[in-house]
Design an enzyme around this catalytic site. Structure first.
Site, mmCIF file in Angstrom:
data_model
loop_
_atom_site.group_PDB
_atom_site.id
_atom_site.type_symbol
_atom_site.label_atom_id
_atom_site.label_comp_id
_atom_site.label_asym_id
_atom_site.label_seq_id
_atom_site.Cartn_x
_atom_site.Cartn_y
_atom_site.Cartn_z
ATOM 1 N N SER A 1 1.003 -1.171 0.094
ATOM 2 C CA SER A 1 0.053 0.039 0.040
ATOM 3 C C SER A 1 0.856 1.304 0.073
ATOM 4 O O SER A 1 0.219 2.325 -0.317
ATOM 5 C CB SER A 1 -1.032 0.004 1.160
ATOM 6 N N LYS B 1 0.924 4.026 7.074
ATOM 7 C CA LYS B 1 0.242 5.002 6.096
ATOM 8 C C LYS B 1 0.535 6.440 6.378
ATOM 9 O O LYS B 1 1.402 6.828 7.617
ATOM 10 C CB LYS B 1 -1.302 4.898 6.618
#
Length: 226
Positions: free
Chosen positions: A144, A181
């Site tokens: 990701s 993230k």
């Protein structure tokens, strides 16, 4: 001496052969990889058994202090002077090198189970990251964050801090699960934004009552090429 199981004998042989080959003992993680054991506790169980049976000595339960006393057949382990010198040198930290502990793995994708403690370390020159006593490393799993140059299998270096500015790449815990993230605080929610156009962000809304915390800011990435 008490007879070893086949598995215990294999562990002892791996440790002794590693010392003979490179001059210092393997890490718990390296032993686990060689044995096909994913849990560090599983490896430690074998080490404790070897200690109890008198085949192995270890200081403070650290893998780099593993010392075979005997081979599985009961023959004394002969650590030659040359190898002993290499082992002692390997255990002395270089003043210009920071031994960063790898405390587990973290998801670059959906959050994964909470971080598991290990005894693995990554040696990094102080000139790259500086010497931070509150620095630790995590192994990345997932894709990701590939558009930010963080790939599956990379190590990320994290500086412990809970207060970070918006847009910083962080290691975070969401309901006991770990993820990496970019962090954005928005009205009534936190957005954990991936760096992969094919993936959706994770939203943690105040009304959901989910337990969320920031472990720290990502300050570097390390990648093995083989």
């Amino acid at each position: 001496m008490t007879k070893l199981t086949n598995r215990q004998a294999k562990v002892l042989e791996l440790i002794a052969e590693h010392i003979q080959k490179v001059g210092y003992p393997p890490t718990i993680r390296e032993l686990g990889d060689a044995l096909g054991i994913r849990s560090t506790n599983g490896v430690n169980d074998h080490l404790k058994a070897l200690e109890k049976k008198g085949y192995l000595s270890r200081e403070d339960a650290k893998s780099r202090t593993l010392r075979p006393l005997y081979w599985p057949n009961g023959e004394a382990f002969d650590l030659t002077p040359g190898v002993a010198a290499q082992t002692d040198a390997a255990m002395e930290p270089d003043s210009d090198v920071h031994q960063v502990p790898v405390v587990g793995r973290i998801a670059a994708g959906l959050p994964i189970s909470a971080i598991e403690q290990t005894e693995e370390v990554v040696a990094i020159g102080e000139g790259l990251l500086g010497r931070h006593p509150d620095l630790f490393a995590l192994r990345v799993k997932g894709e990701s964050m590939i558009e930010d140059g963080i790939f599956d299998g990379d190590y990320i270096f994290v500086r412990k801090q809970s207060d970070v500015r918006d847009g910083v790449i962080v290691a975070a815990m969401v309901d006991g699960e770990a993820t990496v993230k970019r962090l954005f605080r928005e009205k009534g929610q936190v957005r954990l934004q991936p760096a992969n156009a094919s993936m959706e962000p994770i939203y943690v809304r105040e009304e959901d009552g989910r337990e969320t915390s920031v472990l720290g800011a990502v300050v570097g990435v390390f990648r093995r090429l083989n």
